[in-house]
Design an enzyme around this catalytic site. Structure first.
Site, PDB file in Angstrom:
ATOM      1  N   GLY A   1      28.605  75.765  43.543  1.00 23.80           N
ATOM      2  CA  GLY A   1      29.588  76.125  44.557  1.00 23.80           C
ATOM      3  C   GLY A   1      30.829  75.282  44.395  1.00 23.80           C
ATOM      4  O   GLY A   1      30.790  74.221  43.738  1.00 23.80           O
TER       5      GLY A   1
ATOM      6  N   GLN B   1      38.259  70.954  47.384  1.00 23.06           N
ATOM      7  CA  GLN B   1      37.897  70.077  46.252  1.00 23.06           C
ATOM      8  C   GLN B   1      38.896  70.141  45.107  1.00 23.06           C
ATOM      9  O   GLN B   1      38.938  69.226  44.274  1.00 23.06           O
ATOM     10  CB  GLN B   1      36.499  70.459  45.724  1.00 23.06           C
ATOM     11  CG  GLN B   1      35.377  70.154  46.690  1.00 23.06           C
ATOM     12  CD  GLN B   1      34.053  70.623  46.154  1.00 23.06           C
ATOM     13  OE1 GLN B   1      33.714  71.790  46.280  1.00 23.06           O
ATOM     14  NE2 GLN B   1      33.300  69.736  45.539  1.00 23.06           N
TER      15      GLN B   1
ATOM     16  N   CYS C   1      27.040  66.814  44.915  1.00 27.65           N
ATOM     17  CA  CYS C   1      28.398  67.341  45.136  1.00 27.65           C
ATOM     18  C   CYS C   1      29.266  66.956  43.949  1.00 27.65           C
ATOM     19  O   CYS C   1      29.233  65.806  43.511  1.00 27.65           O
ATOM     20  CB  CYS C   1      28.971  66.757  46.427  1.00 27.65           C
ATOM     21  SG  CYS C   1      30.628  67.362  46.808  1.00 27.65           S
ATOM     22  N   LEU C   2      30.041  67.907  43.476  1.00 21.90           N
ATOM     23  CA  LEU C   2      30.939  67.630  42.347  1.00 21.90           C
ATOM     24  C   LEU C   2      31.989  66.585  42.725  1.00 21.90           C
ATOM     25  O   LEU C   2      32.546  65.936  41.842  1.00 21.90           O
ATOM     26  CB  LEU C   2      31.613  68.929  41.885  1.00 21.90           C
ATOM     27  CG  LEU C   2      30.647  69.977  41.314  1.00 21.90           C
ATOM     28  CD1 LEU C   2      31.367  71.308  41.094  1.00 21.90           C
ATOM     29  CD2 LEU C   2      30.023  69.484  40.011  1.00 21.90           C
TER      30      LEU C   2
ATOM     31  N   HIS D   1      27.359  73.756  52.790  1.00 16.54           N
ATOM     32  CA  HIS D   1      27.975  72.600  52.117  1.00 16.54           C
ATOM     33  C   HIS D   1      29.456  72.892  51.830  1.00 16.54           C
ATOM     34  O   HIS D   1      30.320  72.020  52.042  1.00 16.54           O
ATOM     35  CB  HIS D   1      27.175  72.330  50.837  1.00 16.54           C
ATOM     36  CG  HIS D   1      27.706  71.276  49.932  1.00 16.54           C
ATOM     37  ND1 HIS D   1      27.024  70.112  49.654  1.00 16.54           N
ATOM     38  CD2 HIS D   1      28.847  71.200  49.194  1.00 16.54           C
ATOM     39  CE1 HIS D   1      27.733  69.374  48.806  1.00 16.54           C
ATOM     40  NE2 HIS D   1      28.831  70.016  48.505  1.00 16.54           N
ATOM     41  N   GLU D   2      29.752  74.122  51.392  1.00 20.10           N
ATOM     42  CA  GLU D   2      31.151  74.473  51.061  1.00 20.10           C
ATOM     43  C   GLU D   2      32.009  74.610  52.319  1.00 20.10           C
ATOM     44  O   GLU D   2      33.169  74.194  52.323  1.00 20.10           O
ATOM     45  CB  GLU D   2      31.198  75.773  50.252  1.00 20.10           C
ATOM     46  CG  GLU D   2      30.393  75.811  48.971  1.00 20.10           C
ATOM     47  CD  GLU D   2      30.522  74.588  48.091  1.00 20.10           C
ATOM     48  OE1 GLU D   2      31.546  73.888  48.184  1.00 20.10           O
ATOM     49  OE2 GLU D   2      29.588  74.311  47.320  1.00 20.10           O
TER      50      GLU D   2
ATOM     51  N   HIS E   1      33.144  71.324  53.378  1.00 22.14           N
ATOM     52  CA  HIS E   1      34.320  70.868  52.612  1.00 22.14           C
ATOM     53  C   HIS E   1      35.611  71.405  53.236  1.00 22.14           C
ATOM     54  O   HIS E   1      36.608  70.682  53.356  1.00 22.14           O
ATOM     55  CB  HIS E   1      34.255  71.357  51.171  1.00 22.14           C
ATOM     56  CG  HIS E   1      33.439  70.518  50.238  1.00 22.14           C
ATOM     57  ND1 HIS E   1      33.699  69.186  50.006  1.00 22.14           N
ATOM     58  CD2 HIS E   1      32.387  70.832  49.433  1.00 22.14           C
ATOM     59  CE1 HIS E   1      32.826  68.721  49.097  1.00 22.14           C
ATOM     60  NE2 HIS E   1      32.022  69.698  48.749  1.00 22.14           N
TER      61      HIS E   1
HETATM   62  O1  GNR Z   1      26.621  72.043  42.340  1.00 23.59           O
HETATM   63  C1  GNR Z   1      26.257  71.753  43.496  1.00 23.59           C
HETATM   64  N1  GNR Z   1      24.930  71.674  43.774  1.00 23.59           N
HETATM   65  C2  GNR Z   1      24.420  71.551  45.042  1.00 23.59           C
HETATM   66  C3  GNR Z   1      23.078  71.218  45.179  1.00 23.59           C
HETATM   67  C4  GNR Z   1      22.508  71.091  46.418  1.00 23.59           C
HETATM   68  C5  GNR Z   1      23.278  71.319  47.546  1.00 23.59           C
HETATM   69  C6  GNR Z   1      24.604  71.642  47.436  1.00 23.59           C
HETATM   70  C7  GNR Z   1      25.184  71.769  46.194  1.00 23.59           C
HETATM   71  S1  GNR Z   1      26.852  72.204  46.042  1.00 23.59           S
HETATM   72  C8  GNR Z   1      27.262  71.448  44.537  1.00 23.59           C
HETATM   73  C9  GNR Z   1      28.674  71.814  44.098  1.00 23.59           C
HETATM   74  C10 GNR Z   1      29.650  71.254  45.112  1.00 23.59           C
HETATM   75  O2  GNR Z   1      29.940  70.105  45.205  1.00 23.59           O
HETATM   76  N2  GNR Z   1      30.164  72.104  45.948  1.00 23.59           N
HETATM   77  O3  GNR Z   1      31.016  71.682  46.894  1.00 23.59           O
HETATM   78 NI    NI Z   2      30.493  69.609  47.289  1.00 20.48          NI
END
Ligand code: GNR
Ligand code: NI
Length: 169
Positions: A48, A53, A93-94, A135-136, A139
């Site tokens: 995601g 980001q 999270c990236l 999660h997104e 953000h």
């Molecule tokens: O790549 C991602 N893997 C992930 C694994 C578990 C819960 C959430 C994520 S999202 C993350 C990519 C990211 O940072 N998206 O904002």
């Molecule tokens: Ni993230």
């Protein structure tokens, strides 16, 4: 033609705390942004990516939780209208590279959003897709998964990442 990749901001960059604004008009520029974000997400690789980001403070997220990267989703102005149950996931999270911690969230959600054609739609999600969308959306509201951790753990991650960022600068 392959889209230009975008740079992903990293915690504790203050720009990750920006609250994204609703998208009023789903223009060609928004579709192009979605394509660039998908390419950046796949390249990372991640499941995601939120516009926040990549330092674009508009309410757009992309995700693809399929094994073979065959199910790209684009959500514009996403809103969770229902949430049910509870699930624990090891999240990464990236924008917080190298750290994985357990986060508790609703297990199943109903999301309303607009697609890249500008059409409203609803999506029922569970499993990893539900976690990823939540999660997104966090953000887009300036929130990171580390905010769910203890202040001590968050501070430790902050210090380690700052140190790495200085080494790599
Ligand atoms: O790549 C991602 N893997 C992930 C694994 C578990 C819960 C959430 C994520 S999202 C993350 C990519 C990211 O940072 N998206 O904002
Ligand atoms: Ni993230």
């Amino acid at each position: 033609m392959t889209p230009t990749l975008m740079t992903i901001l990293e915690f504790p960059d203050a720009r990750l705390r920006t609250k994204a604004a609703p998208i009023k008009n789903v223009s060609d520029a928004i579709a192009t942004l979605a394509d660039r974000m998908l390419a950046t997400m796949y390249e990372a690789p991640g499941i995601g990516l939120a516009a926040t980001q990549v330092n674009v403070h508009q309410r757009l997220l992309v995700c693809d939780v399929s094994e073979d990267k065959s199910a790209p989703l684009v959500l514009i102005n996403p809103k969770i209208v229902e949430g049910h149950g509870s699930t624990e996931t090891q999240e990464g999270c990236l924008s917080v590279p190298g750290f994985y911690e357990t986060v508790v969230r609703p297990e199943q959600i109903l999301v309303e959003a607009v697609n890249r054609a500008g059409e409203p739609f609803q999506l029922e999600a569970d499993g990893l897709l539900a976690v990823c969308i939540q999660h997104e959306i966090d953000h887009l509201d300036g929130k990171l998964f580390v905010d769910y951790l203890s202040p001590t753990k968050r501070q430790m991650i902050r210090k380690k990442l700052l140190k790495l960022q200085k080494l790599n600068a």
